[in-house]
Design a protein around this motif. Structure first.
Motif, PDB file in Angstrom:
ATOM      1  N   LYS A 124       0.826  -1.218   0.000  1.00  0.00           N
ATOM      2  CA  LYS A 124       0.000   0.000   0.000  1.00  0.00           C
ATOM      3  C   LYS A 124       0.855   1.261   0.000  1.00  0.00           C
ATOM      4  CE  LYS A 124      -2.483   1.143   3.696  1.00  0.00           C
ATOM      5  NZ  LYS A 124      -3.613   1.088   4.676  1.00  0.00           N
ATOM      6  N   THR A 125       1.845   1.298   0.880  1.00  0.00           N
ATOM      7  CA  THR A 125       2.691   2.488   0.962  1.00  0.00           C
ATOM      8  C   THR A 125       3.562   2.635  -0.291  1.00  0.00           C
ATOM      9  OG1 THR A 125       4.292   1.181   2.230  1.00  0.00           O
ATOM     10  CG2 THR A 125       2.751   2.539   3.479  1.00  0.00           C
ATOM     11  N   SER A 126       4.026   1.515  -0.818  1.00  0.00           N
ATOM     12  CA  SER A 126       4.855   1.561  -2.037  1.00  0.00           C
ATOM     13  C   SER A 126       4.047   2.080  -3.224  1.00  0.00           C
ATOM     14  CB  SER A 126       5.420   0.174  -2.349  1.00  0.00           C
ATOM     15  OG  SER A 126       6.268  -0.274  -1.312  1.00  0.00           O
ATOM     16  N   ALA A 127       2.773   1.682  -3.297  1.00  0.00           N
ATOM     17  CA  ALA A 127       1.907   2.157  -4.379  1.00  0.00           C
ATOM     18  C   ALA A 127       1.674   3.665  -4.267  1.00  0.00           C
ATOM     19  CB  ALA A 127       0.575   1.416  -4.343  1.00  0.00           C
ATOM     20  N   ARG A 128       1.477   4.147  -3.046  1.00  0.00           N
ATOM     21  CA  ARG A 128       1.302   5.586  -2.835  1.00  0.00           C
ATOM     22  C   ARG A 128       2.565   6.354  -3.231  1.00  0.00           C
ATOM     23  NH1 ARG A 128      -3.480   8.186  -2.750  1.00  0.00           N
ATOM     24  NH2 ARG A 128      -4.907   7.347  -1.200  1.00  0.00           N
ATOM     25  N   LEU A 129       3.721   5.786  -2.892  1.00  0.00           N
ATOM     26  CA  LEU A 129       4.985   6.445  -3.253  1.00  0.00           C
ATOM     27  C   LEU A 129       5.181   6.492  -4.763  1.00  0.00           C
ATOM     28  CD1 LEU A 129       7.357   5.016  -0.494  1.00  0.00           C
ATOM     29  CD2 LEU A 129       6.594   7.385  -0.757  1.00  0.00           C
ATOM     30  N   ALA A 130       4.658   5.487  -5.458  1.00  0.00           N
ATOM     31  CA  ALA A 130       4.729   5.507  -6.925  1.00  0.00           C
ATOM     32  C   ALA A 130       3.920   6.675  -7.477  1.00  0.00           C
ATOM     33  CB  ALA A 130       4.210   4.183  -7.489  1.00  0.00           C
ATOM     34  N   GLN A 131       2.776   6.952  -6.850  1.00  0.00           N
ATOM     35  CA  GLN A 131       1.968   8.107  -7.257  1.00  0.00           C
ATOM     36  C   GLN A 131       2.711   9.411  -6.993  1.00  0.00           C
ATOM     37  OE1 GLN A 131      -1.570   7.405  -4.884  1.00  0.00           O
ATOM     38  NE2 GLN A 131      -2.656   6.525  -6.636  1.00  0.00           N
ATOM     39  N   LEU A 132       3.436   9.464  -5.892  1.00  0.00           N
ATOM     40  CA  LEU A 132       4.227  10.651  -5.566  1.00  0.00           C
ATOM     41  C   LEU A 132       5.309  10.862  -6.631  1.00  0.00           C
ATOM     42  CD1 LEU A 132       4.068  12.582  -3.032  1.00  0.00           C
ATOM     43  CD2 LEU A 132       6.083  11.387  -2.190  1.00  0.00           C
ATOM     44  N   ALA A 133       5.919   9.759  -7.052  1.00  0.00           N
ATOM     45  CA  ALA A 133       6.957   9.848  -8.090  1.00  0.00           C
ATOM     46  C   ALA A 133       6.373  10.316  -9.420  1.00  0.00           C
ATOM     47  CB  ALA A 133       7.640   8.490  -8.258  1.00  0.00           C
ATOM     48  N   GLU A 134       5.187   9.810  -9.749  1.00  0.00           N
ATOM     49  CA  GLU A 134       4.528  10.213 -10.992  1.00  0.00           C
ATOM     50  C   GLU A 134       4.205  11.703 -10.988  1.00  0.00           C
ATOM     51  OE1 GLU A 134       1.128   7.733 -11.436  1.00  0.00           O
ATOM     52  OE2 GLU A 134       2.295   5.905 -11.811  1.00  0.00           O
ATOM     53  N   ALA A 135       3.899  12.215  -9.797  1.00  0.00           N
ATOM     54  CA  ALA A 135       3.579  13.645  -9.669  1.00  0.00           C
ATOM     55  C   ALA A 135       4.840  14.506  -9.596  1.00  0.00           C
ATOM     56  CB  ALA A 135       2.721  13.876  -8.430  1.00  0.00           C
ATOM     57  N   LYS A 136       6.002  13.836  -9.626  1.00  0.00           N
ATOM     58  CA  LYS A 136       7.307  14.515  -9.563  1.00  0.00           C
ATOM     59  C   LYS A 136       7.460  15.357  -8.297  1.00  0.00           C
ATOM     60  CE  LYS A 136       7.834  14.565 -14.592  1.00  0.00           C
ATOM     61  NZ  LYS A 136       8.586  13.300 -14.560  1.00  0.00           N
ATOM     62  N   LEU A 137       6.988  14.779  -7.178  1.00  0.00           N
ATOM     63  CA  LEU A 137       7.144  15.416  -5.872  1.00  0.00           C
ATOM     64  C   LEU A 137       8.245  14.692  -5.103  1.00  0.00           C
ATOM     65  CD1 LEU A 137       3.384  15.905  -4.944  1.00  0.00           C
ATOM     66  CD2 LEU A 137       5.015  17.694  -5.595  1.00  0.00           C
ATOM     67  N   PRO A 138       9.133  15.434  -4.444  1.00  0.00           N
ATOM     68  CA  PRO A 138      10.275  14.809  -3.774  1.00  0.00           C
ATOM     69  C   PRO A 138       9.863  13.928  -2.591  1.00  0.00           C
ATOM     70  CG  PRO A 138      10.589  17.188  -4.012  1.00  0.00           C
ATOM     71  CD  PRO A 138       9.162  16.905  -4.331  1.00  0.00           C
ATOM     72  N   TYR A 139      10.532  12.780  -2.497  1.00  0.00           N
ATOM     73  CA  TYR A 139      10.366  11.894  -1.346  1.00  0.00           C
ATOM     74  C   TYR A 139      11.749  11.615  -0.761  1.00  0.00           C
ATOM     75  CZ  TYR A 139       9.929   7.510   1.274  1.00  0.00           C
ATOM     76  OH  TYR A 139      10.015   6.538   2.242  1.00  0.00           O
ATOM     77  N   ILE A 140      11.944  12.034   0.488  1.00  0.00           N
ATOM     78  CA  ILE A 140      13.205  11.788   1.181  1.00  0.00           C
ATOM     79  C   ILE A 140      12.950  10.784   2.303  1.00  0.00           C
ATOM     80  CG2 ILE A 140      15.094  12.800   2.508  1.00  0.00           C
ATOM     81  CD1 ILE A 140      14.468  15.474   1.157  1.00  0.00           C
ATOM     82  N   SER A 141      13.745   9.734   2.329  1.00  0.00           N
ATOM     83  CA  SER A 141      13.625   8.705   3.361  1.00  0.00           C
ATOM     84  C   SER A 141      14.810   8.811   4.312  1.00  0.00           C
ATOM     85  CB  SER A 141      13.583   7.316   2.722  1.00  0.00           C
ATOM     86  OG  SER A 141      13.551   6.308   3.721  1.00  0.00           O
ATOM     87  N   LEU A 142      14.523   9.059   5.589  1.00  0.00           N
ATOM     88  CA  LEU A 142      15.564   9.121   6.615  1.00  0.00           C
ATOM     89  C   LEU A 142      15.492   7.846   7.447  1.00  0.00           C
ATOM     90  CD1 LEU A 142      17.744  10.550   8.341  1.00  0.00           C
ATOM     91  CD2 LEU A 142      15.872  11.620   9.621  1.00  0.00           C
ATOM     92  N   LEU A 143      16.565   7.076   7.429  1.00  0.00           N
ATOM     93  CA  LEU A 143      16.627   5.832   8.189  1.00  0.00           C
ATOM     94  C   LEU A 143      17.383   6.080   9.491  1.00  0.00           C
ATOM     95  CD1 LEU A 143      16.754   5.166   4.951  1.00  0.00           C
ATOM     96  CD2 LEU A 143      17.093   2.839   5.736  1.00  0.00           C
ATOM     97  N   THR A 144      16.738   5.771  10.620  1.00  0.00           N
ATOM     98  CA  THR A 144      17.360   5.969  11.923  1.00  0.00           C
ATOM     99  C   THR A 144      17.492   4.615  12.622  1.00  0.00           C
ATOM    100  OG1 THR A 144      15.287   6.380  13.117  1.00  0.00           O
ATOM    101  CG2 THR A 144      16.314   8.256  12.021  1.00  0.00           C
TER     102      THR A 144
END
Length: 280
Positions: free
Chosen positions: A181-201
């Motif tokens: 579900k989250t991966s599919a939403r992130l694909a939509q974010l990529a299609e919209a050309k909106l930045p996604y930054i992942s911070l791993l702690t």
């Protein structure tokens, strides 16, 4: 001659007159064992002033560090877990969630908020390890998905701060579905050309690593964070070999090409703002 001279010997102070330092006044680093004032530790973004050890912190601390003046608007604040499988181990899942809510003051292992970071509008979802080990259940997946949906609707960059032991076993398949579900939403974010930054702690493991944590346009980490799918002990027992020095640390993962860069928490806000200005 000394400016102070004690004339009476054997002075005894009654126990009730003795003063002790209040609890929480000092912080002792678990790595270098040196003590520092709690206020100083907080002002240093919860990192050790001596060895730079990054203390594990929760969503509220990250929001205060990243959002301008610590001001933000939380999304879906009252979303909380159900019990779709009627799961019981040493106690029922319902009782475990209720007890964890009371102890942590949280509704689940993730919170989403929007606000300004260095005058840049942004949506941030941050995980809380104090809630059942930051495990990914239905609520975590739903909050991330809704956070991304808000970013899509308002055309904002999205920051995901991961800190998790992996999928929540008490929800079984429902938990694993959150990866898709989250991966599919992130694909939509990529299609919209909106930045996604992942911070791993520290730590980011299991199904979280296998899904949204590693899908960023930029995958970044704090120093010495544990990053991996299975834990080092499990891998060692499975392959029957000694693991390389520093295996699954952020530095090891960076060296092998799975991270873009490592950022000190004290510099996090400035680095993120510079990165977003560069790509927008």
């Amino acid at each position: 001659m000394s400016w102070f001279k004690r004339t009476d010997k054997g002075i005894q102070t009654p126990t009730e007159m003795k003063r002790e330092a209040p609890d929480g006044l000092w912080y002792q680093c678990p790595t270098c064992k040196k003590a520092m004032h709690t206020r100083e530790h907080k002002l240093n973004a919860f990192t050790c002033i001596n060895c730079n050890y990054h203390e594990k912190i929760g969503s509220e601390a990250y929001f205060q560090i990243l959002f301008d003046d610590g001001e933000y608007n939380e999304l879906d604040a009252n979303l909380h877990s159900g019990d779709p499988l009627k799961f019981i181990d040493t106690k029922s899942y319902v009782d475990r969630v209720r007890a964890t809510e009371k102890k942590s003051g949280l509704k689940d292992a993730a919170r989403t908020a929007y606000g300004k970071m260095s005058e840049i509008d942004i949506v941030i979802t941050c995980m809380d390890f104090s809630f059942i080990g930051g495990s990914m259940g239905s609520v975590v997946g739903e909050k991330i998905a809704r956070g991304i949906a808000y970013a899509l609707e308002h055309k904002l960059p999205f920051l995901m701060i991961s800190k998790s032991g992996g999928a929540r076993m008490m929800e079984a398949g429902f938990s694993l579905m959150q990866m898709a579900k989250t991966s599919a939403r992130l694909a939509q974010l990529a299609e919209a050309k909106l930045p996604y930054i992942s911070l791993l702690t520290d730590p980011t493991t299991g199904g979280v690593t296998a899904s949204y944590a590693m899908l960023g346009d930029f995958n970044i980490s704090e120093p010495e964070a544990l990053i991996g799918f299975a834990g080092p002990r499990v891998i060692k027992e499975t392959i029957g070999k000694e693991l390389p020095k520093g295996f699954q640390t952020a530095e090891f993962v960076l060296e092998h090409g799975f991270l873009d860069f490592i950022v000190d928490r004290k510099d996090l806000k400035d680095k993120l703002a510079s990165l977003l200005r560069m790509i927008q």
